[in-house]
Structure formats: C-alpha cells, structure tokens
Design an enzyme around this catalytic site. Structure first.
Site, PDB file in Angstrom:
ATOM      1  N   ASP A 166      30.191   7.479 -26.484  1.00 44.11           N
ATOM      2  CA  ASP A 166      30.116   7.557 -25.031  1.00 44.11           C
ATOM      3  C   ASP A 166      31.406   8.186 -24.518  1.00 44.11           C
ATOM      4  O   ASP A 166      32.492   7.744 -24.895  1.00 44.11           O
ATOM      5  CB  ASP A 166      30.029   6.112 -24.500  1.00 44.11           C
ATOM      6  CG  ASP A 166      29.126   5.943 -23.320  1.00 44.11           C
ATOM      7  OD1 ASP A 166      29.315   6.695 -22.347  1.00 44.11           O
ATOM      8  OD2 ASP A 166      28.256   5.055 -23.347  1.00 44.11           O
ATOM      9  N   ASP A 174      28.829   9.866 -19.645  1.00 47.76           N
ATOM     10  CA  ASP A 174      28.672   8.913 -18.548  1.00 47.76           C
ATOM     11  C   ASP A 174      28.625   9.633 -17.209  1.00 47.76           C
ATOM     12  O   ASP A 174      29.426  10.546 -16.956  1.00 47.76           O
ATOM     13  CB  ASP A 174      29.879   7.949 -18.593  1.00 47.76           C
ATOM     14  CG  ASP A 174      29.706   6.774 -17.669  1.00 47.76           C
ATOM     15  OD1 ASP A 174      28.778   5.988 -17.888  1.00 47.76           O
ATOM     16  OD2 ASP A 174      30.513   6.639 -16.731  1.00 47.76           O
ATOM     17  N   GLU A 224      24.092  11.240 -18.823  1.00 49.38           N
ATOM     18  CA  GLU A 224      23.503  10.221 -17.953  1.00 49.38           C
ATOM     19  C   GLU A 224      23.375  10.844 -16.571  1.00 49.38           C
ATOM     20  O   GLU A 224      24.355  11.023 -15.857  1.00 49.38           O
ATOM     21  CB  GLU A 224      24.405   8.976 -17.882  1.00 49.38           C
ATOM     22  CG  GLU A 224      23.757   7.863 -17.087  1.00 49.38           C
ATOM     23  CD  GLU A 224      24.739   6.856 -16.483  1.00 49.38           C
ATOM     24  OE1 GLU A 224      24.272   5.833 -15.970  1.00 49.38           O
ATOM     25  OE2 GLU A 224      25.955   7.119 -16.491  1.00 49.38           O
ATOM     26  N   HIS A 264      22.137  -0.593 -21.081  1.00 47.58           N
ATOM     27  CA  HIS A 264      23.025  -1.667 -20.648  1.00 47.58           C
ATOM     28  C   HIS A 264      23.115  -1.796 -19.133  1.00 47.58           C
ATOM     29  O   HIS A 264      23.796  -2.688 -18.642  1.00 47.58           O
ATOM     30  CB  HIS A 264      24.419  -1.428 -21.248  1.00 47.58           C
ATOM     31  CG  HIS A 264      25.032  -0.165 -20.725  1.00 47.58           C
ATOM     32  ND1 HIS A 264      24.510   1.086 -20.998  1.00 47.58           N
ATOM     33  CD2 HIS A 264      26.087   0.051 -19.917  1.00 47.58           C
ATOM     34  CE1 HIS A 264      25.221   1.995 -20.376  1.00 47.58           C
ATOM     35  NE2 HIS A 264      26.189   1.398 -19.720  1.00 47.58           N
ATOM     36  N   ASP A 265      22.464  -0.891 -18.405  1.00 49.97           N
ATOM     37  CA  ASP A 265      22.530  -0.931 -16.942  1.00 49.97           C
ATOM     38  C   ASP A 265      21.252  -1.458 -16.293  1.00 49.97           C
ATOM     39  O   ASP A 265      21.237  -1.714 -15.089  1.00 49.97           O
ATOM     40  CB  ASP A 265      22.788   0.481 -16.385  1.00 49.97           C
ATOM     41  CG  ASP A 265      24.173   0.994 -16.718  1.00 49.97           C
ATOM     42  OD1 ASP A 265      25.113   0.178 -16.797  1.00 49.97           O
ATOM     43  OD2 ASP A 265      24.325   2.215 -16.908  1.00 49.97           O
TER      44      ASP A 265
HETATM   45  C1  GLC Z   1      27.476   4.523 -15.981  1.00 49.82           C
HETATM   46  C2  GLC Z   1      27.482   3.445 -17.027  1.00 49.82           C
HETATM   47  C3  GLC Z   1      27.726   2.132 -16.345  1.00 49.82           C
HETATM   48  C4  GLC Z   1      29.075   2.183 -15.670  1.00 49.82           C
HETATM   49  C5  GLC Z   1      29.151   3.369 -14.719  1.00 49.82           C
HETATM   50  C6  GLC Z   1      30.546   3.629 -14.263  1.00 49.82           C
HETATM   51  O1  GLC Z   1      26.441   4.387 -15.077  1.00 49.82           O
HETATM   52  O2  GLC Z   1      26.282   3.464 -17.743  1.00 49.82           O
HETATM   53  O3  GLC Z   1      27.660   1.047 -17.222  1.00 49.82           O
HETATM   54  O4  GLC Z   1      29.305   1.000 -14.976  1.00 49.82           O
HETATM   55  O5  GLC Z   1      28.712   4.556 -15.339  1.00 49.82           O
HETATM   56  O6  GLC Z   1      31.318   4.124 -15.325  1.00 49.82           O
END
Ligand code: GLC
Length: 539
Positions: free
Chosen positions: A102, A204, A272, A334-335
């Site tokens: 990541d 990310d 993402e 994880h979100d």
């Molecule tokens: C992304 C990650 C998340 C994090 C956010 C800020 O959405 O998946 O877990 O809190 O970025 O970095």
C-alpha cells in the site's frame, strides 16, 4: 473477443491482508509481518490465492492506523523490520504468491520529517512540499473544503500563521504534488520498494493527489444522489469537484506507469478511486494503457443484493472498461462493512461465487472467506478516528481479528492477551480450523471456487456474455474460452426459479453455493432454490 491474459494480475486473485488484524506472532495483541509469514501456506495452498496486498506497515503514530506514514521506506517496529519484510517477500515468492504493498501518496503523518520541516518556518525549503494558504481577511480558512473525516480540511498553524490542507485527519497533511521535488521524492519511494522486489502497489486515495490549483470553493450538493459512494455526514453537503481529481492527476499516473514498466517484469498498480460516475472512474485506466492498471471497482460493496442491481453494475463495468483494460471487483476491505454482515451468510456465498466467476480480477478481504461478520463496538471503546468523529462511519467493526481456530482469541493472539480490537463472539464456530472440517462451510466453498478457477481458462480469461432472459429475480452469464463454456446462475429471489438452459445441451453442475449438488443437470431445465448459485459446465 478473448483477451490476452498472460499477466498474473489479470488471471490471479488478490487477497487483502490487514496486518494489524491478521496474525499476531509476538503476543502483543497486534498482528505483524511474521504473523503473515506464518500464514503464507494457508494463503497459497489451503485457500489458493495468487497475490496478497498488505495494508500499511510503515512507521506511523497510528492516528489512522498506518495511513499516516512517518517514514515511507521502513517498517513500524510493531509489525517487524525491513529484514522481516524481505523474508516475507522471499517466502511469498517461493510459494508463487505476488506481493502488493500500500502506498499513501496523498498525505503523510504530521510527524513525518518532511512536515516537521515544512511547518518549522515559511522560509524552510520544504515549506512548499505541503499545501499552505493564508487565512481569509476575517481569519477563517481559505475556502470551504471539508475533510473526509469531519470538519474543515484546513488546520491553523500558530507558529507560521497559515493554514495547511488535510483531506483526512489534521494529523495527515496533504502533500503538494505540484512541487517537482515532492513528485521525485515520492517516485523514489516507489523505486525503493520496487528495487526490493515488490510486485505492485495499491495506491491510497489515488485521485486525491491533484486539487484545483485555484483552490475554488466546492459547490453545494443539491442532489443527494450525487454524493460519495458512502454518505459521510456533512461531507456530502458539497460536491467535491475542486478538492480532488483535478485532470492533472493523470500526468502523475502516466509518469508512474513509465516507472513500473521500466522494471522486468513490469510491475502492477491498482488505485483506490471512489468515483460514482463510471466514465470518469474509467479515465484512470489512461488513454492508451498508460496509467493505472486498474482503478478499484467498489460497486459491489454498495449495490443492493438484487438481480437487476447486480446486473446493472456488471453491464456498466463491461461498458466502460477500455478495450485494453481489465475489469475488477471487490467484495470487502478494511474500510467497508463486511459482506457477510451486510447481506447474511447465504447471500455472501452467492457473492463469493459471483466474484470468483466474473470477468475481472477479484479482490478478497481477509476473514471474509470464513464468513466473518461486523462486530459492533461501543463508541467509548472504538479506535477508528473516523467513527469517533462522524457517527455511523466507524470501521473497527470490519477490522476485528482474523478467526483462525476455536481456541481463546481465535488463534489470532495467545490466550490471556488483549487483542487490539475484540474478537467476534462467533469465533468458536466461525473460524478456519472448524470450517476446514465442515464440508459445506463458506471457506470450503471459497476453496472449491478458487481451485476450479485456477483450471478454467473460461473463468480466468474468457469472454463474458449475459444470459437473457432468465426467470424474475435471477441472473446468469456465460464465460467462454475456446471450447470451454461455463455458466454461472443465481436465484436472487425467495422462490424456486426454473432456468431454461436447453439451448446449451448437456450441463454438468460443478458447484452450488450450498455445496450439496454435483453431476449432470437435467437437460430440459435447471431449478435453483431461493438464494442459490450454481456453476455449470456446458458439456
Ligand atoms: C483510504 C484508506 C483508509 C484511510 C484513508 C486515509 O481510504 O483505505 O483506510 O483511512 O485512505 O488515508
């Protein structure tokens, strides 16, 4: 047309490991990289996935559990060190598993040395590495931008009398990607890990890195249907057109692609990208196979579990994926709330079958293969900073420890240790060890589907064709490669559905979601029970 799928990230299955919750090897109640190494045989042999994506393990104050990075080129002592990382990489590769890590390019921790320097004075050479602005005349922030995790995205700095931008927490200041030195420094981070041998990156909030250079106010959102994929309180009151996704972002991913392509074999990237507008989402594939290999497709995470809605998602993906591109689907991360929690285990079994037979790369989230559910945690015990700030957004519920065995703490951490988040109450039955012994468990369904997929060119790389018509509340499709033809059919309704598949001739049932049927199907029609799914081979 059938696609060239000679690369692993097209044919393979990606499995997300959230290291804090996966496996603790040193008894501190927090998962670590050695824990991941200890489970590599499970991943490669017992389950049978092809790649792992590791969520952040970098040194971090853990304000956002690792998504606030203090040093991009090291490992937080809680997770191990670079030697353990190298061993993980080597052991994974020995087992034929690819490793994706990541990268968090939009922001650092406020304790990253770059930011410490940047905030030390207006004259510091790293001042422009972050996004600093004067207050308006009345002292208020420079514009109306809001942080995803609540409140204004501007934080006042007393010492230097300016605001800095943070799209998430104030402990996560946004980097200024318009500064050439930042770009180079971050590209060097990618190179650092590429030189160590990683196979690719999950990037990310990849679309956040470029904002409107004029920093215009975001307009009011008058149409709630145009909100983000997940409603987040006040955040959705604005249309986020200026605080992220500026077209200049494409230049960055174009340059990154050149770096990835300069390695042999070329390395992989998945971004993402939370964009509800399909055409805009697809622009991240680039103009000519020259940006990200894939923007993550999160549509199944939020789609109602109804045949028409699912069918629509797939239609959209098939329509907007460029001819050189490759689709992908995600069932959990994880979100987001866990699939078995959101839909119940029966539909989660259908979801597994759908994910693993569609055209496109599947990404699984650790624990979903056991049917782990969401664990509701009282507010005062919650750890996730988002959940603590904006009601209903907490992500702890889907980050609880992986359930490996019926022993205390589910085998995640030794008995007597308090895990960083509580283990779900159902761990005595919902766990790897018990489910391996239970022939019809969801874990065995995953294993069967994964094993079948490995041998089926039609599923890994074949064409996709909707089968139409089907009975009401049903959905079916055909995957084909050469002479191999595979049908997947779902009954997403409350009554038995009769499919007329006679035009295909003789059919063999490969697997049902209930794992209770196999062998030749009736050549005239195939009945599916409510919420059943079937994979069939055309003979
Ligand atoms: C992304 C990650 C998340 C994090 C956010 C800020 O959405 O998946 O877990 O809190 O970025 O970095």
């Amino acid at each position: 047309m059938e696609k060239d799928t000679s690369v692993w990230w097209k044919t393979g299955v990606i499995y997300q490991v959230y290291p804090r919750s996966f496996q603790d090897s040193d008894g501190d109640g927090i998962g670590d990289l050695q824990g991941v190494i200890n489970r590599l045989d499970y991943l490669s042999k017992t389950l049978g996935v092809d790649a792992i994506w590791l969520s952040p393990f970098y040194p971090s104050p853990q304000a956002d559990f690792g998504y606030d990075v203090m040093d991009y080129c090291n490992v937080d002592p809680v997770f191990g060190d670079l030697t353990v990382f190298d061993r993980l990489l080597c052991e994974a590769h020995q087992r034929g598993l690819k490793v994706i890590i990541d990268i968090v390019p939009n922001h650092t921790s406020d304790r990253h040395p770059w930011f410490v320097e940047s905030r030390s004075s207006r004259e510091n050479p790293k001042r422009d590495w972050y996004i600093w602005q004067d207050a308006k005349e009345d002292g208020t922030p420079p514009n109306n931008w809001l942080a995803v995790f609540g409140g204004s995205s501007w934080e006042w700095d007393e010492t230097t009398q300016q605001y800095y931008l943070h799209s998430f927490l104030k402990e996560q200041p946004d980097l200024n990607w318009r500064n050439a030195d930042v770009r180079e420094a971050m590209f060097n981070v990618y190179r650092f890990w590429l030189d160590r041998g990683v196979d690719g990156f999950r990037i990310d909030v990849a679309h956040y890195i470029m904002k409107d250079p004029e920093m215009r106010d975001n307009p009011i959102n008058r149409d709630p249907s145009k909100g983000e994929l997940k409603p987040t309180g006040d955040y959705d009151k604005l249309l986020h057109i200026y605080d992220k996704g500026h077209p200049d972002v494409h230049g960055v991913y174009h340059d990154l692609r050149d770096i990835l392509d300069s390695y042999s074999p070329p390395r992989y990237s998945v971004g993402e990208i939370h964009i509800a507008e399909w055409k805009e989402w697809a622009t991240y594939y680039g103009q000519n196979n020259d940006e990200l290999h894939m923007p993550f497709n999160f549509a199944l995470l939020v789609a109602p579990w109804k045949a028409a809605a699912i069918r629509k998602v797939i239609e959209n993906v098939e329509k907007v994926t460029p001819s050189w591109g490759w689709p992908n689907y995600v069932l959990g991360n994880h979100d987001e709330p866990r699939i078995a929690g959101r839909l119940g285990v029966e539909k989660a079994r259908q979801a597994a079958m759908l994910l693993l037979t569609l055209r496109g790369t599947p990404t699984l989230y650790n624990g979903d293969e056991f049917g782990q559910k969401n664990v509701e945690i009282p507010l005062e015990e919650q750890k996730d900073p988002w959940g603590k700030r904006v009601s209903g957004t907490g992500r702890d519920r889907n980050r609880t420890p992986n359930q490996w065995s019926p022993e205390a703490n589910a085998g995640f951490t030794p008995a007597g240790v308090t895990p960083w988040l509580p283990v779900a109450d159902d761990y005595r039955t919902v766990n790897m060890e018990c489910e391996l012994k239970e022939s019809r468990s969801i874990l065995n369904l995953y294993r069967k589907l994964l094993a079948f997929r490995k041998l089926s060119a039609a599923i890994k790389s074949g064409t996709y064709e909707l089968i139409d018509p089907t009975p009401a509340d049903c959905f079916a499709f055909l995957r084909q490669s050469g002479h191999e033809r595979i049908i997947t059919a779902f009954n997403m309704g409350e009554t038995t559905a009769r499919f007329d598949f006679h035009r295909f001739g003789r059919l063999e049932i490969i697997v049902s979601t209930g794992m209770d049927r196999a062998g030749l199907a009736d050549s005239r029609y195939v009945d599916l029970s409510p919420w059943e799914g079937l994979v069939l081979r055309v003979l």
